[in-house]
Design a protein around this motif. Structure first.
Motif, PDB file in Angstrom:
ATOM      1  N   TRP A   1       0.873  -1.043   0.098  1.00 58.56           N
ATOM      2  CA  TRP A   1      -0.110   0.049   0.017  1.00 58.56           C
ATOM      3  C   TRP A   1       0.971   1.213   0.040  1.00 58.56           C
ATOM      4  CZ3 TRP A   1      -0.960   4.106   3.114  1.00 58.56           C
ATOM      5  CH2 TRP A   1      -2.123   5.009   2.793  1.00 58.56           C
ATOM      6  N   LEU A   2       1.895   1.208   0.734  1.00 59.96           N
ATOM      7  CA  LEU A   2       2.678   2.468   0.893  1.00 59.96           C
ATOM      8  C   LEU A   2       3.381   2.475  -0.573  1.00 59.96           C
ATOM      9  CD1 LEU A   2       4.271   4.668   2.682  1.00 59.96           C
ATOM     10  CD2 LEU A   2       5.804   3.006   3.345  1.00 59.96           C
ATOM     11  N   GLY A   3       4.057   1.531  -1.000  1.00 53.07           N
ATOM     12  CA  GLY A   3       4.668   1.582  -2.169  1.00 53.07           C
ATOM     13  C   GLY A   3       3.685   2.101  -3.395  1.00 53.07           C
ATOM     14  N   LEU A   4       2.564   1.800  -3.566  1.00 47.68           N
ATOM     15  CA  LEU A   4       1.754   2.185  -4.536  1.00 47.68           C
ATOM     16  C   LEU A   4       1.187   3.878  -4.357  1.00 47.68           C
ATOM     17  CD1 LEU A   4      -1.057  -0.749  -4.698  1.00 47.68           C
ATOM     18  CD2 LEU A   4       0.808  -0.102  -6.463  1.00 47.68           C
ATOM     19  N   LEU A   5       1.347   4.015  -2.853  1.00 53.43           N
ATOM     20  CA  LEU A   5       0.912   5.629  -2.757  1.00 53.43           C
ATOM     21  C   LEU A   5       2.025   6.455  -3.046  1.00 53.43           C
ATOM     22  CD1 LEU A   5      -0.896   7.598  -1.252  1.00 53.43           C
ATOM     23  CD2 LEU A   5       0.435   7.095   0.816  1.00 53.43           C
ATOM     24  N   LEU A   6       3.178   5.990  -2.767  1.00 50.86           N
ATOM     25  CA  LEU A   6       4.543   6.609  -3.267  1.00 50.86           C
ATOM     26  C   LEU A   6       4.412   6.869  -4.714  1.00 50.86           C
ATOM     27  CD1 LEU A   6       7.167   5.577  -0.750  1.00 50.86           C
ATOM     28  CD2 LEU A   6       5.940   7.660  -0.544  1.00 50.86           C
ATOM     29  N   MET A   7       4.081   5.679  -5.259  1.00 45.40           N
ATOM     30  CA  MET A   7       4.222   5.699  -6.810  1.00 45.40           C
ATOM     31  C   MET A   7       3.174   6.713  -7.491  1.00 45.40           C
ATOM     32  SD  MET A   7       3.258   2.460  -9.454  1.00 45.40           S
ATOM     33  CE  MET A   7       4.455   1.327  -8.548  1.00 45.40           C
ATOM     34  N   MET A   8       1.809   6.733  -6.841  1.00 49.09           N
ATOM     35  CA  MET A   8       0.939   7.693  -7.523  1.00 49.09           C
ATOM     36  C   MET A   8       1.253   8.984  -7.072  1.00 49.09           C
ATOM     37  SD  MET A   8      -2.801   5.766  -6.762  1.00 49.09           S
ATOM     38  CE  MET A   8      -2.393   5.730  -4.871  1.00 49.09           C
ATOM     39  N   VAL A   9       1.789   9.403  -6.029  1.00 41.57           N
ATOM     40  CA  VAL A   9       2.191  10.853  -5.502  1.00 41.57           C
ATOM     41  C   VAL A   9       3.430  11.301  -6.093  1.00 41.57           C
ATOM     42  CG1 VAL A   9       2.564  12.476  -3.688  1.00 41.57           C
ATOM     43  CG2 VAL A   9       0.818  10.474  -3.313  1.00 41.57           C
ATOM     44  N   PHE A  10       4.449  10.480  -6.162  1.00 42.52           N
ATOM     45  CA  PHE A  10       5.849  10.979  -6.535  1.00 42.52           C
ATOM     46  C   PHE A  10       6.205  10.379  -7.949  1.00 42.52           C
ATOM     47  CE2 PHE A  10       6.205  11.209  -1.865  1.00 42.52           C
ATOM     48  CZ  PHE A  10       6.155  12.434  -1.947  1.00 42.52           C
ATOM     49  N   GLY A  11       5.554   9.280  -8.465  1.00 42.72           N
ATOM     50  CA  GLY A  11       5.822   8.551  -9.611  1.00 42.72           C
ATOM     51  C   GLY A  11       4.803   9.382 -10.916  1.00 42.72           C
TER      52      GLY A  11
ATOM     53  N   ILE B   1       0.103  13.681  -8.866  1.00 41.56           N
ATOM     54  CA  ILE B   1      -1.389  13.785  -8.462  1.00 41.56           C
ATOM     55  C   ILE B   1      -1.666  15.295  -8.658  1.00 41.56           C
ATOM     56  CG2 ILE B   1      -3.201  13.575  -6.945  1.00 41.56           C
ATOM     57  CD1 ILE B   1      -2.044  10.897  -6.095  1.00 41.56           C
ATOM     58  N   GLY B   2      -2.807  15.963  -9.515  1.00 38.20           N
ATOM     59  CA  GLY B   2      -3.054  17.238  -9.226  1.00 38.20           C
ATOM     60  C   GLY B   2      -1.648  18.322  -9.602  1.00 38.20           C
ATOM     61  N   PRO B   3      -1.303  19.169  -8.881  1.00 34.02           N
ATOM     62  CA  PRO B   3      -0.409  19.805  -8.791  1.00 34.02           C
ATOM     63  C   PRO B   3       0.933  19.544  -8.868  1.00 34.02           C
ATOM     64  CG  PRO B   3      -1.366  20.570  -6.849  1.00 34.02           C
ATOM     65  CD  PRO B   3      -2.152  19.258  -7.404  1.00 34.02           C
ATOM     66  N   ILE B   4       1.106  18.125  -7.976  1.00 30.57           N
ATOM     67  CA  ILE B   4       2.408  17.464  -8.029  1.00 30.57           C
ATOM     68  C   ILE B   4       2.782  16.826  -9.351  1.00 30.57           C
ATOM     69  CG2 ILE B   4       3.617  15.745  -6.760  1.00 30.57           C
ATOM     70  CD1 ILE B   4       1.610  16.139  -4.503  1.00 30.57           C
ATOM     71  N   PRO B   5       3.833  17.072  -9.723  1.00 32.91           N
ATOM     72  CA  PRO B   5       4.348  16.438 -11.074  1.00 32.91           C
ATOM     73  C   PRO B   5       5.047  15.473 -10.816  1.00 32.91           C
ATOM     74  CG  PRO B   5       5.851  18.079 -10.270  1.00 32.91           C
ATOM     75  CD  PRO B   5       4.873  18.451  -9.280  1.00 32.91           C
ATOM     76  N   SER B   6       5.166  14.574 -11.852  1.00 27.82           N
ATOM     77  CA  SER B   6       6.086  13.262 -11.749  1.00 27.82           C
ATOM     78  C   SER B   6       7.420  13.525 -11.551  1.00 27.82           C
ATOM     79  CB  SER B   6       5.743  12.483 -13.135  1.00 27.82           C
ATOM     80  OG  SER B   6       6.560  11.322 -12.979  1.00 27.82           O
ATOM     81  N   LEU B   7       7.917  13.170 -10.271  1.00 27.13           N
ATOM     82  CA  LEU B   7       9.318  13.498  -9.924  1.00 27.13           C
ATOM     83  C   LEU B   7      10.311  12.355 -10.192  1.00 27.13           C
ATOM     84  CD1 LEU B   7       8.569  15.230  -6.581  1.00 27.13           C
ATOM     85  CD2 LEU B   7       8.867  16.641  -8.639  1.00 27.13           C
TER      86      LEU B   7
ATOM     87  N   HIS C   1      15.817   5.945 -10.371  1.00 30.22           N
ATOM     88  CA  HIS C   1      14.882   4.758 -10.458  1.00 30.22           C
ATOM     89  C   HIS C   1      14.775   4.161  -8.898  1.00 30.22           C
ATOM     90  CE1 HIS C   1      15.108   5.013 -14.914  1.00 30.22           C
ATOM     91  NE2 HIS C   1      13.791   4.373 -15.008  1.00 30.22           N
ATOM     92  N   MET C   2      16.071   4.336  -8.377  1.00 26.07           N
ATOM     93  CA  MET C   2      15.925   3.591  -6.940  1.00 26.07           C
ATOM     94  C   MET C   2      15.356   4.471  -5.833  1.00 26.07           C
ATOM     95  SD  MET C   2      20.034   2.375  -6.617  1.00 26.07           S
ATOM     96  CE  MET C   2      19.767   2.153  -4.901  1.00 26.07           C
ATOM     97  N   VAL C   3      15.046   5.659  -6.157  1.00 26.39           N
ATOM     98  CA  VAL C   3      14.446   6.522  -5.016  1.00 26.39           C
ATOM     99  C   VAL C   3      13.405   6.105  -4.485  1.00 26.39           C
ATOM    100  CG1 VAL C   3      13.450   8.831  -4.788  1.00 26.39           C
ATOM    101  CG2 VAL C   3      15.737   8.892  -5.962  1.00 26.39           C
ATOM    102  N   LEU C   4      12.084   5.719  -5.222  1.00 26.55           N
ATOM    103  CA  LEU C   4      10.929   5.200  -4.784  1.00 26.55           C
ATOM    104  C   LEU C   4      11.037   3.920  -4.185  1.00 26.55           C
ATOM    105  CD1 LEU C   4       8.340   6.903  -7.186  1.00 26.55           C
ATOM    106  CD2 LEU C   4       9.095   7.634  -5.012  1.00 26.55           C
ATOM    107  N   PRO C   5      11.458   3.004  -4.558  1.00 24.73           N
ATOM    108  CA  PRO C   5      11.522   1.596  -3.902  1.00 24.73           C
ATOM    109  C   PRO C   5      12.632   1.607  -2.868  1.00 24.73           C
ATOM    110  CG  PRO C   5      12.483   1.736  -6.046  1.00 24.73           C
ATOM    111  CD  PRO C   5      12.105   2.783  -6.031  1.00 24.73           C
ATOM    112  N   CYS C   6      13.616   2.352  -2.770  1.00 23.90           N
ATOM    113  CA  CYS C   6      14.533   2.321  -1.583  1.00 23.90           C
ATOM    114  C   CYS C   6      13.882   3.169  -0.656  1.00 23.90           C
ATOM    115  CB  CYS C   6      15.723   3.274  -1.930  1.00 23.90           C
ATOM    116  SG  CYS C   6      16.982   2.860  -0.716  1.00 23.90           S
ATOM    117  N   LEU C   7      12.923   4.229  -0.979  1.00 20.82           N
ATOM    118  CA  LEU C   7      12.024   5.049   0.261  1.00 20.82           C
ATOM    119  C   LEU C   7      11.090   4.120   0.707  1.00 20.82           C
ATOM    120  CD1 LEU C   7      11.480   7.677   1.648  1.00 20.82           C
ATOM    121  CD2 LEU C   7      10.073   8.139  -0.326  1.00 20.82           C
ATOM    122  N   THR C   8      10.495   3.284   0.082  1.00 19.81           N
ATOM    123  CA  THR C   8       9.624   2.250   0.471  1.00 19.81           C
ATOM    124  C   THR C   8      10.220   1.287   1.462  1.00 19.81           C
ATOM    125  OG1 THR C   8       8.111   2.451  -1.740  1.00 19.81           O
ATOM    126  CG2 THR C   8       7.499   0.633   0.089  1.00 19.81           C
TER     127      THR C   8
END
Length: 323
Positions: free
Chosen positions: A146-156, A159-165, A189-196
């Protein structure tokens, strides 16, 4: 030396039990690997029987087990049903990305957890203690997928004004540059999986370090050090923290063992080409030889690291040696 040999003997016995359990447990999984591999190929019953004989699945279970033990002792992990390649080669290709991702996550999680745990335990009851402990426990309780999918949607995806980072698929871009640009591409490419990985793991080190330090603070030697006029920073750094680190040693070594196996959920979510994703695919088929090979690698790594942790703990703590 005698203590180390006794631990090594226990580790060998554990590996032998894992060898037996690995073979029989995976064969309890539902599904016929031959029929799953034949999906979409319209194979006749005779062809299915021929494929079963080719894979050695027509033999009695005890014969399959004896062949498995013999091959494993010769470091032959067999040939994958699906990939038609030696399992050892597949593991060799995938272990690099796994060590890169999970190793980086482990270093960050251990450093962050010990740093926060030290300050939270030393300032017990402070705002820093309450906030850091609450946030870490909240992240620890969140399901990894769930956390991985959430980070993917927000930063990958964005969402809205938040661009794909950050990119969230694979280990590199299709048009990745060479040289230093390639390293930056892999790092992005490592940022989101490593953060999770870090978010759901570092709380373990924080809580263990915090509770250990709280126990050490109440000891007489800390009171004596303070009575000598040492500053709080010196008392913490030179006396309390080294002793409080001892219980964390076992946890760190065990986590090092799991580094080899990767993180199945995280690697699957972010399509990271590591052992975790390979193991997931092996269960999906099911590919018995691939499951056995990857699982044996993971469990043996954990057993070896746990044994080393016992030996290191024995060397570091005089109380264990005297006992």
């Amino acid at each position: 030396m005698q203590y180390a040999l006794s631990k090594a003997g226990g580790a060998l016995f554990s590996i032998a039990m894992v060898l037996v359990g690995t073979f029989f447990v995976f064969r309890l999984l539902p599904g016929d690997p031959v029929r799953n591999l034949a999906q979409g190929r319209n194979m006749t019953p005779d062809q299915l029987d021929l494929e079963r004989r080719r894979l050695g699945l027509d033999k009695p279970l005890i014969d399959q087990f004896l062949n498995f033990v013999s091959d494993t002792l010769r470091l032959d992990l067999g040939t994958s049903y699906e990939y038609k390649r030696p399992v050892i080669d597949l593991i060799g290709e995938r272990i690099g990305p796994t060590l890169l991702l999970t190793g980086t996550g482990l270093v960050i999680a251990v450093s962050l957890g010990i740093w926060q745990g030290t300050r939270a335990g030393w300032r017990h009851g402070s705002r820093f203690d309450r906030v850091s402990t609450g946030v870490s426990l909240l992240l620890w309780s969140v399901p990894t997928f769930w956390l991985g999918l959430l980070l993917m949607m927000v930063f990958g995806v964005g969402i809205g004004p938040i661009p794909s980072l950050f990119p969230f698929r694979g280990i590199e871009s299709v048009d990745a540059p060479d040289g230093f640009g390639y390293l930056l591409d892999v790092a992005s490419h490592m940022v989101l999986p490593c953060l999770t990985l870090v978010a759901v793991v570092y709380a373990q080190y924080l809580m263990v370090m915090r509770s250990s330090l709280l126990e050490e603070v109440s000891q007489d030697y800390v009171t004596v050090a303070r009575a000598k006029g040492l500053r709080d920073d010196e008392v913490r750094r030179r006396h309390a923290v080294p002793n409080a680190l001892l219980p964390t040693v076992t946890l760190v070594f065990m986590r090092i063992g799991f580094v080899v196996g990767g993180a199945v959920t995280v690697e699957y979510i972010y399509t990271w080409p590591g052992l975790g994703q390979l193991f997931y695919r092996a269960i999906e088929v099911p590919d018995f030889t691939l499951m056995q090979g990857t699982f044996m690698l993971i469990t043996v790594s954990v057993i070896v690291m746990n044994t080393l942790a016992d030996v290191v703990y024995h060397l570091l703590d005089p109380r264990v040696r005297s006992a």
